[in-house]
Design a protein around this motif. Structure first.
Motif, PDB file in Angstrom:
ATOM      1  N   UNK A 327      -2.232 -11.734 -82.213  1.00  0.00           N
ATOM      2  CA  UNK A 327      -0.956 -11.023 -82.237  1.00  0.00           C
ATOM      3  C   UNK A 327      -1.165  -9.511 -82.321  1.00  0.00           C
ATOM      4  N   UNK A 328      -2.129  -9.055 -83.095  1.00  0.00           N
ATOM      5  CA  UNK A 328      -2.505  -7.640 -83.167  1.00  0.00           C
ATOM      6  C   UNK A 328      -4.009  -7.552 -83.358  1.00  0.00           C
ATOM      7  N   UNK A 329      -4.556  -6.359 -83.139  1.00  0.00           N
ATOM      8  CA  UNK A 329      -5.991  -6.171 -83.369  1.00  0.00           C
ATOM      9  C   UNK A 329      -6.329  -6.355 -84.846  1.00  0.00           C
ATOM     10  N   UNK A 330      -5.446  -5.889 -85.723  1.00  0.00           N
ATOM     11  CA  UNK A 330      -5.705  -6.052 -87.156  1.00  0.00           C
ATOM     12  C   UNK A 330      -5.698  -7.521 -87.554  1.00  0.00           C
ATOM     13  N   UNK A 331      -4.717  -8.281 -87.038  1.00  0.00           N
ATOM     14  CA  UNK A 331      -4.666  -9.711 -87.351  1.00  0.00           C
ATOM     15  C   UNK A 331      -5.906 -10.420 -86.829  1.00  0.00           C
ATOM     16  N   UNK A 332      -6.353 -10.045 -85.635  1.00  0.00           N
ATOM     17  CA  UNK A 332      -7.557 -10.657 -85.074  1.00  0.00           C
ATOM     18  C   UNK A 332      -8.779 -10.296 -85.908  1.00  0.00           C
ATOM     19  N   UNK A 333      -8.829  -9.041 -86.344  1.00  0.00           N
ATOM     20  CA  UNK A 333      -9.959  -8.611 -87.172  1.00  0.00           C
ATOM     21  C   UNK A 333     -10.013  -9.369 -88.488  1.00  0.00           C
ATOM     22  N   UNK A 334      -8.836  -9.729 -89.025  1.00  0.00           N
ATOM     23  CA  UNK A 334      -8.766 -10.431 -90.306  1.00  0.00           C
ATOM     24  C   UNK A 334      -8.900 -11.948 -90.169  1.00  0.00           C
ATOM     25  N   UNK A 335      -9.045 -12.463 -88.943  1.00  0.00           N
ATOM     26  CA  UNK A 335      -9.204 -13.903 -88.746  1.00  0.00           C
ATOM     27  C   UNK A 335     -10.552 -14.362 -89.279  1.00  0.00           C
ATOM     28  N   UNK A 336     -10.713 -15.679 -89.369  1.00  0.00           N
ATOM     29  CA  UNK A 336     -12.004 -16.248 -89.766  1.00  0.00           C
ATOM     30  C   UNK A 336     -12.962 -16.152 -88.572  1.00  0.00           C
ATOM     31  N   UNK A 337     -14.143 -15.598 -88.793  1.00  0.00           N
ATOM     32  CA  UNK A 337     -15.101 -15.393 -87.703  1.00  0.00           C
ATOM     33  C   UNK A 337     -16.368 -16.235 -87.864  1.00  0.00           C
ATOM     34  N   UNK A 338     -16.357 -17.181 -88.783  1.00  0.00           N
ATOM     35  CA  UNK A 338     -17.567 -17.967 -89.035  1.00  0.00           C
ATOM     36  C   UNK A 338     -17.414 -19.442 -88.699  1.00  0.00           C
ATOM     37  N   UNK A 339     -16.189 -19.969 -88.642  1.00  0.00           N
ATOM     38  CA  UNK A 339     -15.974 -21.423 -88.543  1.00  0.00           C
ATOM     39  C   UNK A 339     -15.508 -21.824 -87.145  1.00  0.00           C
ATOM     40  N   UNK A 340     -16.176 -22.818 -86.554  1.00  0.00           N
ATOM     41  CA  UNK A 340     -15.711 -23.446 -85.322  1.00  0.00           C
ATOM     42  C   UNK A 340     -14.854 -24.653 -85.683  1.00  0.00           C
ATOM     43  N   UNK A 341     -13.649 -24.714 -85.124  1.00  0.00           N
ATOM     44  CA  UNK A 341     -12.737 -25.832 -85.374  1.00  0.00           C
ATOM     45  C   UNK A 341     -12.815 -26.785 -84.183  1.00  0.00           C
ATOM     46  N   UNK A 342     -13.221 -28.019 -84.428  1.00  0.00           N
ATOM     47  CA  UNK A 342     -13.368 -29.020 -83.381  1.00  0.00           C
ATOM     48  C   UNK A 342     -12.257 -30.056 -83.497  1.00  0.00           C
ATOM     49  N   UNK A 343     -11.679 -30.431 -82.340  1.00  0.00           N
ATOM     50  CA  UNK A 343     -10.738 -31.527 -82.351  1.00  0.00           C
ATOM     51  C   UNK A 343      -9.304 -31.155 -82.046  1.00  0.00           C
ATOM     52  N   UNK A 344      -9.031 -29.883 -81.668  1.00  0.00           N
ATOM     53  CA  UNK A 344      -7.677 -29.520 -81.264  1.00  0.00           C
ATOM     54  C   UNK A 344      -7.445 -29.939 -79.813  1.00  0.00           C
ATOM     55  N   UNK A 345      -6.195 -29.962 -79.374  1.00  0.00           N
ATOM     56  CA  UNK A 345      -5.886 -30.378 -78.014  1.00  0.00           C
ATOM     57  C   UNK A 345      -6.364 -29.332 -77.022  1.00  0.00           C
ATOM     58  N   UNK A 346      -6.343 -29.698 -75.739  1.00  0.00           N
ATOM     59  CA  UNK A 346      -6.807 -28.789 -74.695  1.00  0.00           C
ATOM     60  C   UNK A 346      -5.922 -27.553 -74.553  1.00  0.00           C
ATOM     61  N   UNK A 347      -4.704 -27.612 -75.117  1.00  0.00           N
ATOM     62  CA  UNK A 347      -3.830 -26.440 -75.062  1.00  0.00           C
ATOM     63  C   UNK A 347      -4.384 -25.277 -75.887  1.00  0.00           C
ATOM     64  N   UNK A 348      -5.271 -25.583 -76.817  1.00  0.00           N
ATOM     65  CA  UNK A 348      -5.879 -24.552 -77.663  1.00  0.00           C
ATOM     66  C   UNK A 348      -7.382 -24.537 -77.361  1.00  0.00           C
ATOM     67  N   UNK A 349      -7.783 -23.614 -76.505  1.00  0.00           N
ATOM     68  CA  UNK A 349      -9.175 -23.565 -76.062  1.00  0.00           C
ATOM     69  C   UNK A 349     -10.036 -22.887 -77.122  1.00  0.00           C
TER      70      UNK A 349
END
Length: 445
Positions: A327-349
């Motif tokens: 949504x913003x560069x700040x929000x992206x910067x504050x996201x989690x950058x260490x964890x891979x989430x497996x198992x979401x639908x193909x709509x979320x790449x």
């Protein structure tokens, strides 16, 4: 003569001011060079320290492997000279029929449990065992006690220098005494992994308490707890409190939180847990939202598996934005950058999100995501300038301009050429120089 003298003085003053300005520029340039050299030196020192640590770790690993091989060889030689035999007699089929076993149960006992115990004890006694797998002992624990005791006695011969033994138990009825012995040896022997699958516990709370003691072993790394349903809310609360290991598998346990926050609290506590398997349970959107919120403060988790749950679009979006909020560069910067989430639908790449691991993984992942967002805006969303004007408003925002331009160049230099879209770096830099804060920036000259 006076006019000439005054003109000369003015000329000297101008020369003096020019010299001061020139010296100031040179001094500023020198300070910048010194700062950059210090940063490069710091980076070189950090790289040298990491490489030195890696070499030391490799040397220690080789030493440990050498000691393990020597220990195993000595143990194997001594047992071969002794002429070892399995110390417990295996009763004939008639004995087990008299105990109430049917033909199918007897076949499972002979071909699975007895054979597996005998193989494990032999390998342990000879010092060449890295895995103990036992299965299909559903009833009459007291009749199997001599075999359990033979196994526990052979645990004393687990190689103390190796990478550790993996213990796998499935389709077994475990009473309190057997579970206590298993957990005692996990804590005091070199057992690095244990898998409980499709088992029955005569006392679930007692089993969890014993497991909590076992997990305190510094050599223990991996717990797989699958298809062992925990029905009681109190038992589930206790179970989540004792978990703190590197890898935890809770897949296939039909977990249903009913509003409890045990799992999200576990993640938010940031334990040394690097993998968490939650697949094939009954987690819903509310659980996913809580887990997403807990990821914000977690820096240790590297893999989270959530496939085959009752998580719909709302929960999937929350998990996606937890690791990639664009949504913003700040929000992206504050996201989690260490964890891979497996198992979401193909709509979320999520294939490439947080895919870099290692010590610098979170830093590299953050850099990739920020650059990818800027490239996407440059190519298809009207450029970066309108977004930057919205996201970085205020009088001091102009001070960010040089750093933002530097970051574009630095990222371009840092990324391998194989990364798609990074050929836009020159265009990104041109856009910023041409349209963003240049007039304001020059006013600071």
């Amino acid at each position: 003569m006076l006019k000439q003298a005054l003109a000369r003085i003015e000329s000297l003053e101008r020369q003096h001011e020019e010299m001061k300005t020139s010296v100031g520029r040179e001094a500023k340039a020198m300070r910048g060079n010194i700062r950059r050299l210090k940063e490069k030196n710091k980076a070189i020192q950090a790289l040298a320290e990491r490489q030195t640590k890696a070499l030391r770790d490799d040397i220690e690993a080789v030493k440990s492997e050498n000691m393990a091989l020597k220990w195993s060889l000595n143990r194997l030689t001594s047992k071969v000279q002794e002429g070892w035999e399995y110390p417990v007699a295996i009763q004939p089929d008639e004995y087990w029929q008299d105990k109430g076993y049917n033909d199918v149960a007897i076949v499972y006992l002979k071909l699975c449990f007895f054979k597996e115990v005998k193989t494990a004890v032999s390998k342990l006694e000879h010092g060449v065992c890295d895995r103990v797998a036992l299965s299909y002992a559903r009833d009459h624990d007291e009749d199997l006690l001599p075999h359990w005791n033979a196994l526990f006695q052979s645990f004393e011969h687990i190689n103390p220098y190796g990478e550790g033994v993996r213990l796998c138990l499935q389709h077994i009825k475990l009473n309190e005494a057997i579970m206590r012995q298993i957990c005692h040896h996990i804590r005091h022997r070199n057992i690095s992994q244990i898998s409980f699958s499709n088992n029955e516990f005569t006392n679930m709370r007692g089993a969890i308490n014993e497991l909590g003691k076992a997990l305190k072993s510094p050599k223990f790394k991996y717990l797989d707890w699958s298809h062992n349903p925990i029905e009681s809310t109190e038992d589930m609360n206790l179970f989540t409190r004792v978990l703190s290991q590197n890898i935890l598998n809770l897949g296939g346990n039909t977990l249903q939180t009913n509003g409890r926050i045990d799992i999200s609290d576990l993640i938010a506590a940031n334990p040394p847990l690097v993998e968490l398997h939650l697949y094939r349970n009954r987690l819903n959107d509310d659980d996913a939202v809580l887990i997403a919120q807990s990821l914000g403060g977690n820096t240790n988790l590297r893999r989270l598996y959530v496939e085959d749950n009752n998580i719909q679009e709302r929960g999937m979006r929350a998990l996606y934005e937890a690791v990639n909020d664009t949504s913003t560069l700040n929000a992206l910067s504050d996201s989690n950058h260490s964890c891979m989430v497996e198992g979401l639908s193909n709509d979320f790449n999520l294939d490439e999100i947080n895919s870099n691991s290692g010590a610098n993984g979170p830093y590299t992942n953050r850099m990739c995501k920020l650059h990818e967002l800027m490239v996407e805006r440059y190519c298809s969303k009207g450029g970066n300038v309108p977004h930057l004007n919205t996201e970085m408003s205020g009088e001091d925002s102009v001070l960010l301009a040089p750093y933002l331009m530097e970051s574009v160049v630095r990222r371009n230099d840092a990324f391998p050429k194989k990364y798609k879209g990074f050929e836009c770096s020159l265009g990104l830099l041109y856009e910023l120089v041409k349209d963003w804060k240049m007039a304001e920036l020059f006013s600071f000259r």
